[in-house]
Design an enzyme around this catalytic site. Structure first.
Site, mmCIF file in Angstrom:
data_model
loop_
_atom_site.group_PDB
_atom_site.id
_atom_site.type_symbol
_atom_site.label_atom_id
_atom_site.label_comp_id
_atom_site.label_asym_id
_atom_site.label_seq_id
_atom_site.Cartn_x
_atom_site.Cartn_y
_atom_site.Cartn_z
ATOM 1 N N GLU A 172 32.130 32.263 40.481
ATOM 2 C CA GLU A 172 31.720 32.290 41.828
ATOM 3 C C GLU A 172 31.937 31.304 42.746
ATOM 4 O O GLU A 172 32.561 31.724 43.913
ATOM 5 C CB GLU A 172 30.272 32.924 42.001
ATOM 6 C CG GLU A 172 30.076 34.328 41.380
ATOM 7 C CD GLU A 172 30.366 35.178 42.480
ATOM 8 O OE1 GLU A 172 30.708 35.066 43.657
ATOM 9 O OE2 GLU A 172 30.053 36.425 41.963
ATOM 10 N N HIS B 77 34.366 40.242 49.982
ATOM 11 C CA HIS B 77 33.782 39.284 48.788
ATOM 12 C C HIS B 77 34.416 39.945 47.596
ATOM 13 O O HIS B 77 35.123 39.228 46.738
ATOM 14 C CB HIS B 77 32.504 39.093 48.629
ATOM 15 C CG HIS B 77 32.064 38.434 47.269
ATOM 16 N ND1 HIS B 77 32.081 37.144 47.098
ATOM 17 C CD2 HIS B 77 31.781 38.828 46.275
ATOM 18 C CE1 HIS B 77 31.815 36.963 45.794
ATOM 19 N NE2 HIS B 77 31.536 37.727 45.140
ATOM 20 N N SER C 113 35.890 34.115 49.591
ATOM 21 C CA SER C 113 36.087 35.145 50.542
ATOM 22 C C SER C 113 34.658 34.546 51.696
ATOM 23 O O SER C 113 34.207 35.517 52.360
ATOM 24 C CB SER C 113 35.071 36.273 49.783
ATOM 25 O OG SER C 113 33.938 35.846 49.250
ATOM 26 N N HIS D 239 37.022 38.589 44.291
ATOM 27 C CA HIS D 239 37.090 38.853 42.804
ATOM 28 C C HIS D 239 38.554 39.735 42.444
ATOM 29 O O HIS D 239 39.018 39.638 41.447
ATOM 30 C CB HIS D 239 35.808 39.753 42.320
ATOM 31 C CG HIS D 239 34.484 38.850 42.307
ATOM 32 N ND1 HIS D 239 34.604 37.772 41.219
ATOM 33 C CD2 HIS D 239 33.509 38.770 42.996
ATOM 34 C CE1 HIS D 239 33.452 37.117 41.350
ATOM 35 N NE2 HIS D 239 32.977 37.863 42.440
#
Length: 218
Positions: free
Chosen positions: A115, A69, A134, A74
């Site tokens: 997110e 993730h 992700s 990110h």
């Protein structure tokens, strides 16, 4: 984001590239971190990361951040100057406020945009948020999911839970729309924003660790 100690974690791989591209660095996270530190660190170009990988029994989704993730979600965002800028904008807003309620509101804006946000491309909502990029399982989850047009009041009023697939997502008309929405909201954001906009007080329990109160946070 990374946890430390030798080895080949996110700190040793992506950070030099991120520094060169956008000035961001993945920092080590080893436990629960408050919202103010998680969100506020982004103003200064730091984003906390972990080095553990999701359990092999749940490869398509993880209820808490892992290295996949952090790097493939990110890390991809933070390698782009344009996408990295909203992180800094939210970080600056976080550092201007002092109340937990204000930080909770800001965390919801962060959650439903960077997110788990969507952005339309040729009229079709596409995955944009790091939590979607992700998670193959999250992207493919359609049963019972509602997609709403991005509206900052609705976003700031909608609770999230991190331990399951998201039942509601918000779609911007474009990435420019998302940039403008975050920018305008954060420019005026202060400790009185919730009261000024009539936002509800929501419980802090989000079904495990909130974004920003997790190992993902600094």
């Amino acid at each position: 984001m990374g946890r430390g100690g030798g080895g080949s974690g996110p700190r040793r791989a992506p950070t030099p590239v991120l520094r060169a591209r956008t000035g961001f660095a993945l920092t080590l996270a080893g436990g629960v971190v408050p919202n103010e530190r998680f969100l506020g660190a982004m103003e200064h170009g730091y984003f906390p990361a972990v080095q553990f990988v999701r359990h092999p029994a749940v490869p398509l989704h993880t209820p808490e951040p892992d290295v996949l993730h952090d790097v493939f979600g990110h890390g991809i965002h933070l390698s782009s100057p344009r996408i990295a800028e909203p992180y800094r904008v939210i970080g600056r807003a976080a550092n201007r406020v002092r109340t937990a309620e204000a930080l909770d509101i800001l965390s919801r804006v962060y959650w439903y945009t960077l997110e788990f946000g969507l952005a339309a491309e040729s009229g079709t909502p596409k995955a944009l948020g790091a939590g979607l990029l992700s998670s193959y399982g999250e992207i493919g989850e359609r049963k019972g999911r509602e997609v709403r047009e991005l509206d900052i009041h609705a976003v700031a009023s909608t609770q999230y839970r991190i331990s399951s697939y998201q039942p509601v997502l918000f779609a911007a008309r474009s990435f420019s729309h998302l940039e403008d929405t975050i920018g305008a909201f954060c420019a005026e954001f202060d400790d009185e924003t919730g009261q000024r906009l009539g936002l509800p007080r929501l419980p802090r329990d989000r079904g495990q660790r909130p974004c920003g109160e997790s190992a993902r946070a600094p």
